[in-house]
Design an enzyme around this catalytic site. Structure first.
Site, short mmCIF file in Angstrom:
data_model
loop_
_atom_site.label_atom_id
_atom_site.label_comp_id
_atom_site.label_asym_id
_atom_site.label_seq_id
_atom_site.Cartn_x
_atom_site.Cartn_y
_atom_site.Cartn_z
CD GLN A 1 -2.77 1.30 2.42
OE1 GLN A 1 -2.25 1.34 3.53
NE2 GLN A 1 -4.08 1.35 2.24
CE1 TYR B 1 -3.61 8.90 8.02
CE2 TYR B 1 -4.66 6.91 7.17
CZ TYR B 1 -4.13 7.63 8.24
OH TYR B 1 -4.13 7.10 9.49
CG LEU C 1 -15.68 -4.95 13.31
CD1 LEU C 1 -16.80 -4.26 14.09
CD2 LEU C 1 -14.79 -5.74 14.27
C1 FMN Z 1 -2.89 -2.38 13.63
C2 FMN Z 1 -3.66 -1.82 12.45
C3 FMN Z 1 -2.98 -1.09 11.49
C4 FMN Z 1 -3.65 -0.59 10.37
N1 FMN Z 1 -2.95 0.04 9.38
C5 FMN Z 1 -3.57 0.34 8.21
C6 FMN Z 1 -2.82 0.76 7.07
O1 FMN Z 1 -1.58 0.79 7.08
N2 FMN Z 1 -3.50 1.09 5.95
C7 FMN Z 1 -4.87 1.01 5.89
O2 FMN Z 1 -5.44 1.33 4.84
N3 FMN Z 1 -5.59 0.57 6.93
C8 FMN Z 1 -4.98 0.21 8.07
N4 FMN Z 1 -5.70 -0.33 9.11
C9 FMN Z 1 -7.13 -0.59 8.89
C10 FMN Z 1 -7.32 -2.05 8.45
O3 FMN Z 1 -6.65 -2.32 7.23
C11 FMN Z 1 -8.81 -2.43 8.32
O4 FMN Z 1 -9.38 -1.69 7.27
C12 FMN Z 1 -9.60 -2.19 9.59
O5 FMN Z 1 -8.88 -2.54 10.74
C13 FMN Z 1 -10.92 -2.95 9.56
O6 FMN Z 1 -10.72 -4.35 9.40
P1 FMN Z 1 -10.75 -5.38 10.68
O7 FMN Z 1 -12.10 -5.19 11.31
O8 FMN Z 1 -10.55 -6.74 10.09
O9 FMN Z 1 -9.65 -4.94 11.59
C14 FMN Z 1 -5.06 -0.79 10.25
C15 FMN Z 1 -5.73 -1.49 11.25
C16 FMN Z 1 -5.05 -2.02 12.33
C17 FMN Z 1 -5.82 -2.81 13.35
#
Ligand code: FMN
Length: 368
Positions: A102, A185, A304
């Protein structure tokens, strides 16, 4: 022909993926001067053994001031490229999982402290802070040091930095590029009328607000090999009245698709502290479904998604072509194995781990 949809292959941007499970980008805030280190090797290495179809490297800044924190990974010079090359070489020696990156610029949300140190903005005169840039000189939260509005030279410099990082990614053998157009961003800041108050051709109408993100897409698409995909991650809505919304997201997706975008990854929010997010299982899936119904390129849903049946339903009913996992796969790095076992699918396991296949799931790792 039967069997779970979640474990059917799909081809995206010339890359054949073994199943529909994508590891979402996750910042680790653990780099030094943009350079990856052994933490990234451990973190990405374990995820590369998870059985997912694609590993996405965290938001990687294309210039130093595009980092969210001073611990973000970058890809802006030979040192950051060499550090990433070392990590990738180690992972590739032991895992065949395709790897995407990314590419990102944090805009006005750059220059913050590490999340586990509170994550507050660091002022430009702080040892670990710097002056941020954005479409307009409006800060994210009240009381923060405002960003500098980018002029024409600033825009060209950032666009070129994205393209240069894409060339470095190609040299590193990375299989696909994802542009970070979500979460408030820089690229999202251009899209949303709440953060873009420009009166030149980069602000005002939807067409004008899409102009810079599309220019960046075109520059990256031209810089990355034709046979490898460039995709976009978007916020499907700002969750604020008068902000970026799903109709605008569809228009953006269609413009991207017309330019050769390989896929679109639909997240949401992050632009405005007033956001009112209905957080719960599948909360962003309706946004992915709306985009899916309006364009032909593959759509990835995220947010989620924790349960295999839930993931199977998203892909099986056609709400999205793939699902992405972030917190879910940090919590359970073998989630794809467990999902395959539960749904009756198959995953690839490294030969060193084949003996772990539970006796009741005889074909989990694909037989002999
Ligand atoms: C530790 C962490 C770091 C993340 N870093 C990024 C990132 O670098 N780029 C991005 O687009 N989203 C980032 N996110 C968002 C996740 O990619 C994802 O969209 C979000 O957590 C929802 O998915 P989940 O419910 O499976 O966690 C981050 C989330 C977490 C938990």
């Amino acid at each position: 022909m039967s069997g779970p949809q979640l474990f059917r292959p799909i081809t995206v941007g010339g890359l054949t993926l073994e199943n529909r499970i994508v590891i979402a980008p996750m910042c680790q805030y653990s780099a030094q001067d943009g350079c990856m280190n052994d933490w990234h090797q451990i973190h990405l290495g374990q995820l590369a053994l998870s059985g997912a179809a694609l590993l996405t490297i965290e938001a990687t800044a294309v210039v130093p001031e595009g980092r969210i924190t001073y611990g973000d990974v970058g890809l802006w010079d030979d040192a950051t490229e060499a550090a990433m090359a070392r990590v990738l070489e180690s992972i590739r020696r032991w895992s065949g999982m395709p790897i995407a990156i990314q590419l990102a610029h944090a805009g006005r949300k750059a220059s913050t402290d590490l999340p586990w140190k509170g994550g507050a903005q660091l002022a430009p005169d702080h040892a670990n802070g710097w002056q941020t840039v954005a479409p307009s000189a409006a800060s994210f939260a009240s009381g923060e040091a405002p960003p500098t509005a980018l002029d024409r030279n600033g825009l060209a410099r950032i666009r070129d930095a994205f393209a240069e990082a894409a060339r470095r990614s190609a040299r590193l053998g990375i299989d696909a590029v994802q542009l970070h157009g979500a979460h408030g961003y820089l690229l999202h800041e251009f899209l949303s009328p709440l953060s873009n108050q420009r009166d030149d051709e980069y602000g005002g109408s939807l067409e004008n607000r899409m102009r810079f993100p599309l220019e960046v897409f075109d520059a990256v698409r031209a810089a990355f090999p034709n046979d490898r995909g460039v995709s976009m991650r978007v916020s499907g809505t700002d969750w604020v009245d008068g902000g970026w919304d799903v109709e605008s997201t569809i228009a953006f997706a269609q413009a991207l698709e017309a330019r050769g975008c390989a896929a679109i990854h639909v997240s949401s929010g992050g632009l405005d502290p007033r956001q009112d997010i209905p957080v719960g299982p599948n909360y962003q899936v309706p946004l992915a479904r709306a985009v899916k119904q309006a364009c032909g390129m593959p759509v990835i849903a995220v947010g989620l998604i924790t349960d295999p049946e839930q993931a199977e339903a998203i892909v099986g009913t056609g709400d999205a072509d793939m699902i992405a996992l972030a917190r879910t796969i940090l919590y359970d790095p073998r989630w794809p194995w467990h999902a395959a076992a539960q749904l009756g699918g198959q995953v690839k396991a490294p030969p060193q781990y084949l003996r772990s296949q539970p006796r009741r799931f005889k074909d989990l790792f694909g037989g002999e």
